[in-house]
Design a protein around this motif. Structure first.
Motif, short mmCIF file in Angstrom:
data_model
loop_
_atom_site.label_atom_id
_atom_site.label_comp_id
_atom_site.label_asym_id
_atom_site.label_seq_id
_atom_site.Cartn_x
_atom_site.Cartn_y
_atom_site.Cartn_z
N GLY A 144 1.03 -1.02 0.20
CA GLY A 144 0.21 -0.30 0.41
C GLY A 144 0.75 1.21 0.22
N PHE A 145 0.43 2.58 -0.65
CA PHE A 145 1.14 3.78 -0.37
C PHE A 145 0.23 4.53 0.22
CE2 PHE A 145 2.24 1.29 -4.64
CZ PHE A 145 3.58 1.93 -4.94
N GLN A 146 1.38 5.33 1.01
CA GLN A 146 0.65 6.60 1.56
C GLN A 146 0.03 8.16 0.84
OE1 GLN A 146 -0.47 6.13 4.65
NE2 GLN A 146 -1.67 8.30 4.47
N LEU A 147 -0.85 8.02 0.58
CA LEU A 147 -1.08 9.81 -0.40
C LEU A 147 -1.37 11.04 0.47
CD1 LEU A 147 -1.43 7.29 -2.32
CD2 LEU A 147 -2.81 8.65 -4.14
N GLU A 148 -0.62 12.25 -0.02
CA GLU A 148 -0.74 13.06 0.74
C GLU A 148 -1.59 14.39 -0.87
OE1 GLU A 148 1.58 14.29 2.44
OE2 GLU A 148 2.90 13.08 2.92
N ALA A 149 -3.18 14.39 -0.40
CA ALA A 149 -3.69 15.41 -1.22
C ALA A 149 -3.47 16.96 -0.44
CB ALA A 149 -5.02 15.43 -1.02
N ASP A 150 -3.05 17.85 -0.90
CA ASP A 150 -2.32 19.28 -0.79
C ASP A 150 -4.36 19.52 -0.42
OD1 ASP A 150 -3.13 19.92 -3.39
OD2 ASP A 150 -1.78 21.08 -4.34
N ALA A 151 -4.20 21.32 -0.51
CA ALA A 151 -5.91 22.05 -0.60
C ALA A 151 -6.98 22.09 -1.83
CB ALA A 151 -5.84 23.09 -0.24
N SER A 152 -5.92 21.97 -3.26
CA SER A 152 -6.50 21.60 -3.69
C SER A 152 -7.06 20.35 -4.63
CB SER A 152 -5.26 22.65 -5.42
OG SER A 152 -4.63 21.60 -5.59
N ALA A 153 -6.47 19.54 -4.80
CA ALA A 153 -6.27 18.43 -4.59
C ALA A 153 -7.62 17.84 -3.58
CB ALA A 153 -5.78 17.83 -4.62
N ARG A 154 -8.15 18.53 -2.56
CA ARG A 154 -8.83 17.99 -1.38
C ARG A 154 -10.21 18.82 -1.62
NH1 ARG A 154 -7.49 14.92 2.49
NH2 ARG A 154 -5.44 14.51 3.70
N PHE A 189 -6.91 4.75 -3.66
CA PHE A 189 -6.75 5.19 -5.31
C PHE A 189 -6.26 3.49 -6.31
CE2 PHE A 189 -7.05 9.11 -3.44
CZ PHE A 189 -7.54 10.45 -4.94
N LEU A 190 -6.18 3.48 -6.81
CA LEU A 190 -5.94 2.13 -7.30
C LEU A 190 -4.68 2.83 -8.53
CD1 LEU A 190 -8.78 0.08 -8.31
CD2 LEU A 190 -7.59 0.07 -6.67
N ILE A 191 -3.48 1.67 -7.96
CA ILE A 191 -2.11 2.08 -8.24
C ILE A 191 -2.03 1.13 -10.09
CG2 ILE A 191 0.05 3.71 -8.95
CD1 ILE A 191 -0.90 3.87 -5.89
N ASP A 192 -1.94 1.60 -10.90
CA ASP A 192 -1.66 0.40 -12.00
C ASP A 192 0.12 0.44 -11.84
OD1 ASP A 192 0.56 -0.33 -14.33
OD2 ASP A 192 -1.16 0.50 -15.47
N ARG A 193 0.25 -1.63 -11.40
CA ARG A 193 0.99 -2.08 -11.33
C ARG A 193 2.77 -1.04 -11.68
NH1 ARG A 193 0.39 -5.64 -7.07
NH2 ARG A 193 -1.81 -6.39 -7.12
N ARG A 194 2.66 -1.37 -13.25
CA ARG A 194 3.45 -0.85 -13.81
C ARG A 194 4.53 0.70 -13.31
NH1 ARG A 194 1.76 -1.11 -19.51
NH2 ARG A 194 -0.19 0.18 -18.34
N ALA A 195 3.57 1.64 -12.49
CA ALA A 195 3.62 2.71 -11.94
C ALA A 195 4.02 2.01 -11.01
CB ALA A 195 2.65 3.54 -12.14
N ALA A 196 3.31 1.87 -9.74
CA ALA A 196 3.60 1.36 -8.45
C ALA A 196 5.12 0.55 -8.07
CB ALA A 196 2.65 0.75 -7.85
N ALA A 197 5.78 0.38 -9.22
CA ALA A 197 7.13 -0.48 -8.96
C ALA A 197 8.27 1.06 -9.31
CB ALA A 197 6.97 -1.69 -10.07
N ARG A 198 7.76 2.07 -9.90
CA ARG A 198 8.43 3.19 -9.56
C ARG A 198 8.53 4.36 -8.87
NH1 ARG A 198 7.01 1.13 -14.35
NH2 ARG A 198 9.19 0.43 -16.28
N LEU A 199 6.80 4.16 -8.27
CA LEU A 199 6.78 5.40 -7.26
C LEU A 199 6.70 5.24 -5.49
CD1 LEU A 199 3.22 5.85 -7.99
CD2 LEU A 199 4.58 7.82 -8.55
N THR A 230 -2.56 -0.83 -4.31
CA THR A 230 -3.38 0.47 -3.73
C THR A 230 -2.45 1.80 -3.05
OG1 THR A 230 -3.99 -0.55 -1.95
CG2 THR A 230 -5.85 -1.29 -3.18
N GLY A 231 -3.10 2.82 -2.90
CA GLY A 231 -2.86 3.83 -2.47
C GLY A 231 -4.25 4.46 -1.06
#
Length: 130
Positions: free
Chosen positions: A23-33, A88-98, A79-80
């Motif tokens: 699992g990934f920990q995501l943070e949203a800035d004020a505009s994203a929230r 959020f669901l994260i493509d595994r190809r991206a997840a391997a690099r994030l 997942t994030g």
């Protein structure tokens, strides 16, 4: 090797990637929230990763945050989660690099505003060019 000196790119300590199943920990800035509040969705959103080949053989990588489609199998994604529980669901190809933790922001103007990743330059390089 030129002049007896070799160079090797090494990622910084801040850009460690995680296995695609963790699992990934995501943070949203004020505009994203604010954007998420205005665009509620019962289903998790997808951080999609797509690779295209151009006519000259070059590789074009695209990352975008989008709605879950009927063709998406949630079991095929990492997942994030935001601190409020938004998934959020994260493509595994991206997840391997994030990196294990990354931020979300809003980019664009007017009707073209969209949710996007907010990464450092080196992190974008790892995601798109490795």
């Amino acid at each position: 090797m030129r002049g007896g000196v070799t160079s090797m790119w090494m990622p910084s300590q801040n850009s460690q990637t995680m296995p695609a199943t963790t699992g990934f920990q995501l943070e949203a800035d004020a505009s994203a929230r604010e954007w998420l509040e205005l665009h509620r969705s019962p289903a998790p959103r997808v951080i999609a990763y797509d690779i295209h080949r151009c006519c000259g053989g070059g590789k074009i990588c695209e990352v975008k945050v989008r709605e879950l489609s009927r063709r998406d199998n949630p079991d095929e994604f990492a997942t994030g989660t935001l601190d409020d529980g938004t998934r959020f669901l994260i493509d595994r190809r991206a997840a391997a690099r994030l990196p294990s933790r990354f931020r979300l922001t809003v980019r664009g103007f007017g009707r073209l505003k969209h949710l996007d990743l907010n990464l450092e330059g080196e992190q974008w390089g790892t995601l798109l060019y490795t």
